[in-house]
Design a protein around this motif. Structure first.
Motif, short mmCIF file in Angstrom:
data_model
loop_
_atom_site.label_atom_id
_atom_site.label_comp_id
_atom_site.label_asym_id
_atom_site.label_seq_id
_atom_site.Cartn_x
_atom_site.Cartn_y
_atom_site.Cartn_z
N THR A 151 -7.80 -66.36 -16.98
CA THR A 151 -9.19 -65.86 -17.00
C THR A 151 -9.48 -64.99 -18.21
OG1 THR A 151 -8.65 -63.91 -15.63
CG2 THR A 151 -9.31 -65.93 -14.47
N ARG A 198 -12.60 -65.86 -20.61
CA ARG A 198 -13.67 -64.88 -20.83
C ARG A 198 -13.90 -64.65 -22.31
NH1 ARG A 198 -17.94 -64.11 -18.92
NH2 ARG A 198 -18.64 -64.17 -21.06
N SER A 241 -17.43 -65.48 -24.33
CA SER A 241 -18.16 -64.38 -24.99
C SER A 241 -18.37 -64.62 -26.48
CB SER A 241 -17.39 -63.07 -24.80
OG SER A 241 -17.22 -62.77 -23.43
N PRO A 286 -13.92 -63.64 -14.27
CA PRO A 286 -14.87 -63.01 -15.20
C PRO A 286 -15.61 -63.99 -16.10
CG PRO A 286 -12.66 -62.81 -16.06
CD PRO A 286 -12.53 -63.49 -14.72
N TYR A 287 -15.77 -65.21 -15.66
CA TYR A 287 -16.51 -66.21 -16.42
C TYR A 287 -17.12 -67.20 -15.44
CZ TYR A 287 -12.57 -69.30 -15.35
OH TYR A 287 -11.63 -70.04 -14.70
#
Length: 331
Positions: free
Chosen positions: A86, A90, A94, A120-121
């Motif tokens: 992850t 992420r 970003s 987190p994505y």
């Protein structure tokens, strides 16, 4: 208006304005295409969301070297492992959507992990570029297991439900779900033993601590005669193990849906995506790519952006159902 200008000069100005309008509109409309012509103008970063040394890293470096030849610029592989891939995902999500950041990811990152825990994505933060490879999965057993075929394994497992063990690279990884799918298709009950990675599971299989793994990492040990392959869990036979039948050939309807794909941040111009995909298709067509991939149980499996997007959507729905039906959870 223009009181000191002659009618002829006014007509010239009007004509220049009228001709400039469509030219300006054309330039605006072709902006992305022009940008794609100038791309790439600097090195590209290819993020691998796993540590160096594994299949993901090996495939990424193979892709980077051959795609560099097609695109004419350096491609720098950057390993960002941790937290079940992850962290790297992420970082890629970003990045600026300009084609200078790529992500190489397996099925799990886009179609499995988001159904199991908060990550987190979002898969929607990426645009699929192309499917890169498929995997020659192996149903591998310890050498002294009293079963030499899939039918014998099924018979053995049914005689002692829940006693035979299989290892995986961790809970809800592709190697775990492959075992779940095979057990379900065969109507048997196996005990899952999760590890921190495929190598740890392989070592315990070699040591006789577990009975099975459903993982292409077993290939070299099968060829060395230290493990036995009962079946191929992919849709085609592994050329390195031509006498080992696929599960489908043996009557078990299993598709482990294992692949590696290339992604860019959502919003990357389509002409740039198409240019990467075209370069990748040409790179994967080189005969030496097949030879190298075969050494670690992979095979080139190109699909362009649209076809790959459909495949991801189908796999996402499949694994969501599987995880729900089997009650699979990650603690």
């Amino acid at each position: 208006m223009y009181p000191n200008h002659s009618p002829r000069l006014l007509r010239r100005r009007l004509l220049r304005t009228l001709f400039a309008l469509p030219l300006g509109l054309a330039c605006a409309a072709h902006g992305p295409a022009l940008a794609a012509q100038d791309w790439p103008a600097k090195p590209i970063t290819l993020i691998v969301p796993y540590p160096a040394g594994g299949n993901s890293d090996t495939i990424a470096r193979l892709v980077a070297e051959n795609l560099r030849k097609q695109l004419g610029t350096d491609i720098i592989v950057e390993n960002k492992g941790g937290a079940g891939a992850t962290i790297g995902a992420r970082a890629a999500a970003s990045a600026a959507p300009d084609g200078y950041t790529l992500l190489l990811a397996p099925t799990a990152v886009m179609a499995i992990t988001p159904h199991l825990r908060t990550v987190p994505y979002k898969p929607s933060e990426f645009a699929p570029v192309a499917n890169v490879s498929g995997s020659y999965g192996i149903v591998a057993a310890r050498k002294d297991l009293p079963a030499n075929t899939m039918d014998e394994l099924v018979e053995l497992a049914k005689s002692q439900p829940g006693k035979l063990t299989f290892g995986s690279a961790g809970p809800a990884t592709a190697t775990h779900l492959a075992g779940v799918m095979v057990a379900r298709a065969a109507g048997i009950d196996l005990m899952h033993v999760p590890y921190k990675g495929s190598i740890e599971a392989l070592n315990d299989l070699l040591g006789g601590q577990i009975d099975l793994i459903f993982d292409p990492v077993a290939l070299s040990q099968v060829k060395a005669g230290k493990l036995k392959a009962l079946a191929s869990s992919s849709q085609r036979r592994n050329p390195e193990l031509p006498d080992v039948s696929t599960l489908k050939e043996l009557g078990y309807d299993v598709d482990t849906r294992s692949w590696f794909g290339l992604f860019v941040p959502a919003g990357t111009p389509e002409p740039v995506i198409d240019k990467i995909a075209t370069g990748l298709e040409a790179a994967l067509a080189q005969p030496e790519i097949t030879d190298v991939m075969l050494k670690f149980s992979q095979f080139p499996q190109f699909q362009g952006p649209e076809a790959f997007a459909r495949r991801i959507a189908d796999d996402d729905a499949f694994f969501k159902r599987l995880i729900t039906d089997e009650g699979i959870k990650v603690e």
